[in-house]
Design an enzyme around this catalytic site. Structure first.
Site, PDB file in Angstrom:
ATOM      1  CG  ASP A  90      40.135  41.176  45.857  1.00  0.00           C
ATOM      2  OD1 ASP A  90      40.762  40.131  46.108  1.00  0.00           O
ATOM      3  OD2 ASP A  90      40.602  42.094  45.156  1.00  0.00           O
ATOM      4  CD  GLU A 152      45.039  38.523  42.791  1.00  0.00           C
ATOM      5  OE1 GLU A 152      45.913  38.125  42.000  1.00  0.00           O
ATOM      6  OE2 GLU A 152      43.856  38.717  42.435  1.00  0.00           O
TER       7      GLU A 152
HETATM    8 ZN    ZN Z   1      42.465  35.459  41.482  1.00  0.00          ZN
END
Ligand code: ZN
Length: 396
Positions: A90, A152
């Protein structure tokens, strides 16, 4: 390196001659937008990565998610000793960002959304697997697991469970997050979390009957000053009230007010102190009421002796390509925090050199792709062969 291998300097040279291919590959990854909440975008990226890596001797598993994007787990080798490498799929850029922030190559500078944090890491892994294949693979007793989480940038609410699972099976974890600004590796990271303080007051006319009201904004300001005092820079603990909302009109006693607070800690005991302090907040004005939500969900990544050994190994490998490495602590979190909390040695910041992650200026220096990929290759090879470094010293 062993006698029959190319030395790392040659590897770096070879990767330099493949720079055009690296950039083409990077462009493909960057041009699939993959904002953390964009499941379709992330799942598309999974498909493209799968297609490209399929030609290599790896096994690819797409870890399904219902609402978030899928994660990817790519494994090379079938040995019992596991070395885990972490990336994430992401970015912080919503779909459409590419129109105002296109992929750009300008001399040695490459820019675009997520180029540096951390789509370039897929290019590094592509080369790493190819180099390993040319060099007889990871051997009989090692497997390399490359885990790409999809969430993340929003704290890995789902991805962290996969990180824990792999960390528990691993000798070491290497994280391909960007380097520190000047190319430093990251050997410790602050942990952190988020809190929300909500105050309910009683609305009243500011001129007619203010004494019947209870001002939620005033109460919130009182609470904010109390939590600001919890910061302790000598211990690396910081508190930032980054957002407040509340009230309706200047002449109305405010019935409602909310604050959103970011907390960073370097020491585990500080996480506990801060969480307890938030939990035990009490109202100043008894006519108001208070609700507090939140936690410190990302544990600090602490620099242990094992981290030091791993960093020294990286330094020894880097010397082979004439590179002197330094290390830094950073206030930003990564999946490295979750991995380290399981007691496995983690080396983070093994990505490329560049800057301005999470901003319209995000960029990387093109020539560091070859540099950092050869560093990664040398490091992985040393870990596989237990060269330079006695893995038994740090693996329980
Ligand atoms: Zn990163």
């Amino acid at each position: 390196m062993e006698g029959d291998d190319m030395n790392l300097k040659d590897i770096q040279q070879k990767l330099m001659t493949q720079e055009e291919d690296s950039i083409k590959l990077l462009k493909r990854f960057v041009e699939i937008e993959s904002f953390s909440y964009d499941k379709q975008g992330i799942d598309n990226l999974c498909r493209v990565i799968t297609n490209i890596f399929q030609e290599l001797p790896v096994s690819i598993e797409e870890l399904q998610e219902e609402t978030l994007g899928n994660h990817l787990r790519i494994t090379y080798g079938e040995g019992n000793r596991q070395i885990t490498i972490l990336s994430h799929l992401d970015t912080v850029y919503p779909r459409g960002t590419l129109e105002i922030m296109p992929f750009r190559l300008d001399g040695n500078k490459v820019s675009g959304p997520g180029v540096y944090d951390m789509k370039v890491s897929y290019v590094m892994m592509y080369h790493l697997f190819k180099l390993l294949r040319e060099n007889k693979g990871p051997g009989d007793d090692v497997r390399i697991v490359w885990l790409l989480t999809s969430d993340e940038e929003i704290g890995s609410p789902s991805g962290k469970h996969h990180v824990y699972r792999e960390a528990d099976k691993s000798e070491v974890i290497l994280v391909l997050e960007p380097t520190g600004g000047d190319g430093a590796l990251k050997t410790s990271r602050k942990g952190g979390g988020k809190f929300r303080i909500e105050v309910k007051g009683i609305s009243a006319h500011a001129g007619v009957n203010p004494e019947e009201g209870a001002n939620a904004i005033e109460e919130l300001v009182y609470q904010i000053s109390k939590i600001a005092a919890l910061a302790d820079s000598s211990k690396g603990t910081s508190i930032n009230t980054g957002e407040i909302r509340g009230g309706t009109l200047f002449n109305v006693v405010a019935e409602h007010a909310v604050a959103e607070v970011d907390v960073r800690v370097l020491i585990p005991s500080e996480a506990e102190r801060i969480e307890n302090a938030f939990k035990s907040l009490t109202v100043n004005n008894p006519k108001t009421s208070l609700s507090v939500e939140g936690s410190i969900y990302r544990p600090p990544m602490i620099r242990t002796d094992k981290t030091g050994v791993l960093f020294n190994l990286a330094c020894a490998v880097a010397e082979e390509i004439g590179l002197t490495l330094s290390e830094v602590m950073t206030g930003g979190g990564s999946d490295g925090n979750y991995a380290a909390s399981r007691g496995v040695p983690v080396l983070d910041g093994l990505g490329v050199v560049g800057g301005y992650a999470h901003s319209p200026e995000e960029f990387l220096w093109k020539d560091t792709i070859a540099e950092r990929t050869s560093l990664l290759y040398g490091l992985v090879l040393s870990l596989i062969r237990k060269q330079h470094w006695h893995i038994d010293n740090i693996v329980n």
